[in-house]
Motif scaffolding. Structure first.
Motif, PDB file in Angstrom:
ATOM      1  N   TYR A 256      35.550  59.359  83.322  1.00  0.00           N
ATOM      2  CA  TYR A 256      36.947  59.331  82.875  1.00  0.00           C
ATOM      3  C   TYR A 256      37.059  59.219  81.362  1.00  0.00           C
ATOM      4  CZ  TYR A 256      41.588  57.331  82.074  1.00  0.00           C
ATOM      5  OH  TYR A 256      42.837  57.074  81.598  1.00  0.00           O
ATOM      6  N   ASN A 257      36.313  58.291  80.757  1.00  0.00           N
ATOM      7  CA  ASN A 257      36.405  58.086  79.307  1.00  0.00           C
ATOM      8  C   ASN A 257      35.944  59.309  78.527  1.00  0.00           C
ATOM      9  OD1 ASN A 257      37.489  55.519  79.464  1.00  0.00           O
ATOM     10  ND2 ASN A 257      35.474  54.563  79.617  1.00  0.00           N
ATOM     11  N   THR A 258      34.865  59.934  78.983  1.00  0.00           N
ATOM     12  CA  THR A 258      34.375  61.131  78.300  1.00  0.00           C
ATOM     13  C   THR A 258      35.390  62.253  78.393  1.00  0.00           C
ATOM     14  OG1 THR A 258      32.124  60.496  78.882  1.00  0.00           O
ATOM     15  CG2 THR A 258      32.448  62.751  78.143  1.00  0.00           C
ATOM     16  N   PHE A 259      36.002  62.413  79.554  1.00  0.00           N
ATOM     17  CA  PHE A 259      37.035  63.436  79.729  1.00  0.00           C
ATOM     18  C   PHE A 259      38.195  63.213  78.769  1.00  0.00           C
ATOM     19  CE2 PHE A 259      41.087  64.631  81.755  1.00  0.00           C
ATOM     20  CZ  PHE A 259      40.911  65.997  81.835  1.00  0.00           C
ATOM     21  N   LEU A 260      38.647  61.974  78.671  1.00  0.00           N
ATOM     22  CA  LEU A 260      39.761  61.674  77.776  1.00  0.00           C
ATOM     23  C   LEU A 260      39.379  61.906  76.316  1.00  0.00           C
ATOM     24  CD1 LEU A 260      41.350  58.473  79.337  1.00  0.00           C
ATOM     25  CD2 LEU A 260      42.175  60.812  79.441  1.00  0.00           C
ATOM     26  N   GLN A 261      38.172  61.508  75.940  1.00  0.00           N
ATOM     27  CA  GLN A 261      37.731  61.713  74.561  1.00  0.00           C
ATOM     28  C   GLN A 261      37.677  63.196  74.208  1.00  0.00           C
ATOM     29  OE1 GLN A 261      34.035  59.624  74.304  1.00  0.00           O
ATOM     30  NE2 GLN A 261      35.005  57.607  74.147  1.00  0.00           N
ATOM     31  N   LEU A 262      37.155  64.012  75.118  1.00  0.00           N
ATOM     32  CA  LEU A 262      37.101  65.450  74.866  1.00  0.00           C
ATOM     33  C   LEU A 262      38.492  66.071  74.771  1.00  0.00           C
ATOM     34  CD1 LEU A 262      34.171  66.488  77.236  1.00  0.00           C
ATOM     35  CD2 LEU A 262      34.163  66.519  74.741  1.00  0.00           C
TER      36      LEU A 262
END
Length: 137
Positions: free
Chosen positions: A29-35
């Motif tokens: 989830y966090n990686t998706f949001l950062q991207l």
């Protein structure tokens, strides 16, 4: 489907290759949001790529955020329900048969809730997992 290099000659190399590929393909989830946020920050606001794609990205961000919030609320609801059930068990008589075939009977003094489930402690100190095979009276 695993794809290995044409020069791979050992099976250990190909299994290592597929393991590293699998771990690098997973996005939390966090990686998706950062991207997604990085992509939005680096766009030219006067000339975004496409209005429909831009709105689609905002909708995806909102959907992921709402799903995460829903999961956390469900977790707290389940914890609350487990505590309510545990409170209702204290003071009841229970009987159960363990894996050796011995039958035990006693009064529940306390209940602890672990990640594996609920464990009832009888007045004599015997611990029993709350689940199938437990008879309350």
């Amino acid at each position: 489907m695993n794809v290995t290099s044409a020069t791979d000659t050992t099976s250990s190399t190909s299994s290592t290759s597929s393991t590293s590929t699998t771990s690098s393909n997973s996005v939390d989830y966090n990686t998706f949001l950062q991207l997604l946020i990085a992509e939005m920050k680096n766009q030219d606001p006067t000339n975004p790529m496409d209005t429909s794609q831009y709105m689609s990205q905002f909708a995806q961000l909102s959907t992921v955020e709402q799903a995460t919030l829903t999961n956390s609320k469900l977790d707290s609801l389940l914890s609350s329900q487990a505590l309510t059930q545990a409170d209702g068990l204290i003071g009841h008589n229970v009987s159960f048969t363990d894996s050796t075939g011995a039958t035990f009977t006693g009064k529940i003094a306390s209940v602890s809730i672990n990640s594996d489930g609920s464990v009832a402690t009888l007045e004599d100190g015997t611990k029993v997992a709350v689940g199938p095979g437990l008879t309350l009276s």
